[in-house]
Motif scaffolding. Structure first.
Motif, PDB file in Angstrom:
ATOM      1  N   GLU A  82      48.511  30.585  23.523  1.00 29.62           N
ATOM      2  CA  GLU A  82      48.165  29.314  24.165  1.00 29.62           C
ATOM      3  C   GLU A  82      48.468  28.135  23.243  1.00 29.62           C
ATOM      4  O   GLU A  82      48.876  27.069  23.698  1.00 29.62           O
ATOM      5  N   LEU A 138      50.646  32.903  29.902  1.00 26.04           N
ATOM      6  CA  LEU A 138      49.761  34.069  29.863  1.00 26.04           C
ATOM      7  C   LEU A 138      50.251  35.146  30.833  1.00 26.04           C
ATOM      8  O   LEU A 138      50.198  36.336  30.537  1.00 26.04           O
ATOM      9  N   ASP A 139      50.741  34.709  31.990  1.00 28.05           N
ATOM     10  CA  ASP A 139      51.310  35.630  32.980  1.00 28.05           C
ATOM     11  C   ASP A 139      52.307  36.591  32.355  1.00 28.05           C
ATOM     12  O   ASP A 139      52.329  37.777  32.660  1.00 28.05           O
ATOM     13  N   VAL A 198      50.761  39.167  30.121  1.00 31.44           N
ATOM     14  CA  VAL A 198      50.125  40.191  30.951  1.00 31.44           C
ATOM     15  C   VAL A 198      51.180  41.126  31.523  1.00 31.44           C
ATOM     16  O   VAL A 198      51.012  42.343  31.530  1.00 31.44           O
ATOM     17  N   ILE A 214      45.641  35.935  22.557  1.00 36.58           N
ATOM     18  CA  ILE A 214      45.780  34.998  23.680  1.00 36.58           C
ATOM     19  C   ILE A 214      45.760  33.568  23.165  1.00 36.58           C
ATOM     20  O   ILE A 214      46.573  32.727  23.563  1.00 36.58           O
TER      21      ILE A 214
END
Lengths: 288, 356, 387
Positions: B130, B253-254, B257, B126
């Motif tokens: 980012e 991040l969406d 996921v 993650i």
């Protein structure tokens, strides 16, 4: 130089609130090894609670945490008992997705109930500050910082001085062994998630007077919570406290000297470096 | 059924025939379907399948649960568009440059992050994504928050004949379909190869695998590299198709996921899992988003549009679709933890036991 | 389980088959960010459009509006446009909200030859791509900066300016335009930074702004960050000649309500309740009583866009080409004043917007600039913070 000290002090103060968010996540992770992607959404729920306690019942945000803490504890315990306990032994990515799903449900329920309007909680002291040596210090942030310290102290006492606290720590250290020792692991998980939720909710309450509230506000804080938790050492409470303050400072000072757009990059680079060189975190001892 | 199930090397005639027939059907589909909307959904499904299949190699077979694959999707998308917009390099070359860049970066990232295990690795992945997002937001090269807007895709020519000018959806459809088929074939090859066994050995027990002489970091990197090739291609395809990218759409991040979700819904560590996941998830969330359920209920005459329920459905349900999506997600995780494929398999074995 | 599978199958098929139902009314599509992180402002657009549908009915134009959510994501927005253009066969589309989604949709509208009327996205490039089918009611980011600096240079003699903008498409575009305009007017930029939105702490950045000691502080922020920025400016004691806010976050009612920090702040906007056009005041009140809150200019722009689309579509019949001609040549008079779409300064089909500047005086937005539209006199310079 004044700019430096100004950013240092506001970094430390905002770091206090970050610390609370991080501590909540670290307890949940420590006990269950679950990364809670809904952590920011719990914080959002806490914000809305605070907002309505303030606007409807006129309870000061800093006083209302007396109500917010138990309510959020119950809410967290409920989530744990009916949802998360069922995936404790599942694959990690399923656990992650479950918390993401729960987060979506929370933020969108709130949106349907209260619309997606920004809500601003304005107290008499929302933008008040005082000067010390030419540096301005925000009053609400200072109060919330003090409350953070008190809560952290109480938490410490609970985890180190009470039987339940010891049992939670034992579970965090070694789940299997704790179970063998006769500790009710599922119950400990419920308490842990309750604690985590109430801490997130408290952070929401503390930040509400100086921030704004809307249903999707959580996502910013979820990511921050991850960083803080890893930084401090997953499962370490002192670590999370220090991690929170450290992130506050890095953001604040880094924003000045490297540019506020780049500060997120710095934060995540620091995060990666810690993960690499000391995966157990700055103060962590537990291994996985 | 048994007869076809397992021949010598896991190859059997019936499923292969079925697959070939399905592929042929998909190839012919644009000739019969006039609705560009349907084609649009198909292309989105293809992109999802490609991403999911890519992730599946690393997450499903090797057990490294990355929630940061948006990074490689974004690298593919950005490389292709930057080369095309600012350096006039045709996207069918640019996409491959994107693959090379993405794999190179992935190997650096991998050799650092694969020292971490379990949730620590997930968090590190993650963080990497980012970092890329925040960097793209601040770089001049990527045009920061303003993103990159395609002005024109040059026509694709072989010799002097123009094969396509990319004005319709059909070329994107075929690009997606071909990449998808390659991705699935590669997955199949991996699954049946020594490499695949090593991957699965690492997933089951890294330490045991290590003691058998399998170098975990090297093989994890291999899995990551294969995985990233497809993720990056999916990103390039998306960028060309949508025509606009910015950090919050291709590096979010969406998106990471979403990739994981496709695989879990379908069933991870299986060849068809991601495909099934995408085929279910994409149209379903589209139907929810555009409030087709309410519209269908009204059109069917079950509920009058002017009744209270009708107007409630029409006005309110469009606000609630993410909520419904979230609820379904929770239900799937709780009741179908092995995805649709796993669930179906469980049902089958149950029935078989009952008949015996 | 079988039932679930059957339902899913039905849904999949439902996506594939074009809709059959045809009504006699005019079908107009509306794409907006109803959910997701852009939803707070998106809601204004939805509400504005609802009022427009009512008013169109009053004018005898019966609109069957098909509402689509794009969640603020370009690919979802494209799917929505695709569905509206090909499956629902709408005659024209109003929306979407953000610049990113508008960019993606504008191209598609071109492909399907369906008129797209963009209500509130202000990125300059959108109407600078020689697109035939995209029209824009919203002003451009350049307009926001121009009017504010116009005011500042007429009222005072600012020499330096600091720019602080959120790091988004809108923020960066607006900041870039402002920088260019400031240079034209001979104002020196002493500080320029993009901040990542949503952070709870801007004190360090503001302390830096204070250290640069600018005459003007120009801020661009979408959301409630405006309140945070001003609260923390007060804490830090940042007190320039004037605070200038470009749009969005500085022109919402919640911001004005924070008297203590918002008093004296200027913000540029496309519409105010005092706007001398149409029945702006009555419209404002109607909106407020219906939705329980004050409208932003987004709501007004969306309202006007739907009004224009509805009237033009009624005149054109169910014909997209004719509708486009209507948009191209027509003139409308509503709460945004006279609207027509023109080609100028490299723009195509762009409304030349008369921007207004509001200043918050006593917790209320008062239109103070340009002089012919002003209802109150601007307070200049910034009176300083009450201690």
């Amino acid at each position: 130089m004044a700019v430096f000290f100004q950013s240092l002090i506001s970094g430390i103060l905002i770091g206090g609130v970050y610390a609370l968010i991080g501590i909540g996540l670290t307890i949940i992770f420590g006990v269950m090894r679950i990364i809670n992607f809904a952590h920011g959404d719990l914080l959002m729920v806490g914000m809305y609670l605070t907002y309505f306690l303030f606007t409807l019942l006129h309870i000061d945000p800093f006083v209302s945490i007396i109500v917010t803490i138990p309510l959020m504890f119950l809410y967290g315990a409920f989530l744990q008992k009916f949802f998360i306990n069922r995936v404790l032994d599942a694959l990690p990515q399923n656990q992650i997705l479950l918390t993401i799903g729960l987060g979506l449900v929370m933020s969108n329920t709130v949106m349907l109930a209260f619309t997606s309007d920004y809500r601003i909680l304005t107290t008499t002291y929302s933008s008040s500050s005082f000067n010390v040596f030419g540096l301005s210090i925000s009053t609400p942030l200072l109060i919330s910082f003090a409350i953070t310290i008190v809560i952290t102290a109480i938490l410490y006492w609970f985890l180190y001085r009470t039987d339940t606290g010891q049992a939670i720590r034992a579970t965090a250290q070694d789940r299997g062994a704790a179970q063998l020792m006769g500790i009710n692991v599922k119950r400990m998980s419920i308490i842990a998630f309750g604690l985590g939720a109430s801490l997130a909710g408290t952070a929401g309450a503390l930040i509400a007077p100086t921030y704004y509230i809307f249903p999707q506000v959580g996502s910013v804080f979820t990511l921050k919570a991850f960083v803080i938790t890893v930084l401090g050492g997953m499962g370490s409470i002192v670590g999370a406290t220090l991690g929170g303050v450290l992130i506050g400072i890095v953001e604040s000072v880094g924003g000045v000297y490297i540019g506020s757009g780049w500060k997120d990059v710095i934060v995540f680079v620091v995060f990666l470096l810690v993960l690499l060189f000391k995966p157990s975190g700055l103060l962590g001892t537990s291994k996985d | 059924m048994r007869l076809f199930m397992h021949n010598m090397r896991g190859m059997s005639v019936f499923p292969v025939l079925l697959t070939v027939a399905a592929a042929a059907g998909l190839f012919l589909l644009p000739n019969f379907v006039e609705s560009t909307y349907a084609l649009h959904i198909m292309i989105l499904i293809f992109i999802s399948v490609i991403m999911g299949t890519g992730w599946n190699i690393l997450g499903g077979y090797t057990g490294q649960y990355s929630v940061g694959h948006a990074a490689y999707f974004g690298i593919g998308a950005y490389t292709t568009l930057i080369l095309m917009q600012y350096h006039h390099i045709a996207p069918w070359y640019g996409a491959w440059v994107g693959v090379v860049v993405a794999v190179a970066i992935a190997l650096v990232v991998g050799s650092i992050c694969f020292r971490l295990r379990g949730p620590y690795f997930t968090l590190a992945s993650i963080a990497v994504a980012e970092i890329f997002r925040a960097t793209a937001l601040n770089l001049r090269l990527t045009n920061g928050a303003e993103g990159i807007l395609i002005t024109d895709i040059p026509p694709f020519k072989i010799g002097n004949t123009v094969i396509t000018d990319f004005m319709s959806k059909v070329p994107f459809y075929y690009m997606g379909l071909v990449t998808l088929i390659i991705a699935i074939i590669v997955t199949r090859m991996v699954q049946n190869s020594k490499l695949g066994y090593y991957f699965q050995a690492i997933r089951e027990d890294q330490d045991a695998a290590h003691s058998l002489g399998i170098n975990p970091t090297a093989y994890k990197n291999a899995a990551l590299a294969i995985s990233v090739v497809f993720t990056s291609l999916a990103g390039s395809l998306y960028a060309l198709y949508v025509g606009f990218i910015d950090p919050s759409t291709v590096l979010a991040l969406d998106l990471s996921v979403h990739i994981v979700m496709i695989c879990i819904i379908g069933g991870i560590g299986t060849i068809w899992g991601p495909a099934i996941g995408a085929v279910i998830l994409v149209p379903f969330s589209e139907a929810l988003r555009s409030n087709m359920i309410a519209q269908a209920l009204i059109d069917s005459g079950l509920i009058s549009e002017n009744s209270r329920i009708g107007s409630f459905l029409k006005d309110q349900l469009s606000h609630a679709h993410v909520l419904i999506y979230g609820i379904l997600l929770v239900i799937v995780i709780l009741y179908m933890p092995d995805g649709i494929l796993g669930f179906a398999r469980k049902l089958l074995t149950k029935r078989r036991k009952e008949t015996i | 389980m079988k039932r679930v599978l059957a339902l899913m199958l039905v849904l999949t098929v439902a996506v594939m088959i074009p809709a059959v139902a045809m009504a006699k009314t005019i079908k107009i599509g509306f794409i907006n960010s109803i959910t997701g992180s852009e939803a707070p402002i998106g809601e204004n657009l939805t509400n504005g459009v609802i009022l427009a549908i009512e008013d169109l009915k009053g004018k005898g134009v019966d609109v069957d509006m098909i509402k689509e959510d794009d969640m603020g994501k370009p690919e979802k927005s494209m799917a929505a446009l695709e569905k509206l253009a090909t499956r629902d066969k709408v005659v024209g589309i109003v929306g979407p909200y953000t610049s990113a989604t508008s960019n993606a949709d504008a191209k598609m509208a071109e492909r399907y030859k369906v008129p797209l009327l963009i209500p509130a996205a202000s990125k300059e490039e959108i109407t600078r791509q020689n697109l035939k089918w995209t029209y824009r009611v919203s002003a451009t980011t350049g307009d926001y900066g121009t009017i504010l600096l116009d005011l500042a240079t007429k009222l005072g003699k600012p020499k330096t300016m600091a720019i602080l903008n959120e790091n988004t498409d809108f923020g960066v575009s607006a900041a870039k335009s402002a920088e260019a305009i400031a240079k034209e007017k001979g104002i020196k930029i002493v500080f320029a930074q993009a901040y990542s939105k949503g952070s709870p702490d801007y004190r360090s950045t503001l302390a830096e702004v204070k250290a640069a000691n600018p005459d003007l502080v120009f801020m661009v922020s979408y959301a409630a960050d405006a309140i945070l920025l001003m609260r923390q400016s007060q804490e830090i004691g940042l007190s320039p000649m004037a605070f200038l806010g470009a749009g969005a976050g500085f022109s919402v009612a919640q911001f004005a309500a924070e008297k203590e920090i918002s008093n004296g702040v200027f913000s540029s906007t496309q519409w105010t309740k005092d706007a001398p056009w149409g029945d702006s005041k009555a419209w404002f009140q109607r909106y407020q009583s219906k939705f329980g809150k004050a409208p932003t200019y987004h709501a007004a722009c969306a309202y006007e866009s739907m009004m224009i689309m509805g009237q033009a579509a009624a005149a054109a019949g169910d014909n997209r080409e004719k509708l486009r001609e209507q948009l191209h040549t027509g003139k409308w008079n509503g709460i945004l004043g006279e609207v027509s779409f023109q080609d100028y300064d490299g723009y195509q089909n762009q409304r030349k917007a008369q921007m207004l500047v509001e200043q918050i005086q006593d917790g209320k937005f008062e239109t103070v600039w340009p002089a012919q539209f002003a209802v109150k006199k601007p307070i200049w310079p910034f009176p300083g913070w009450k201690k």
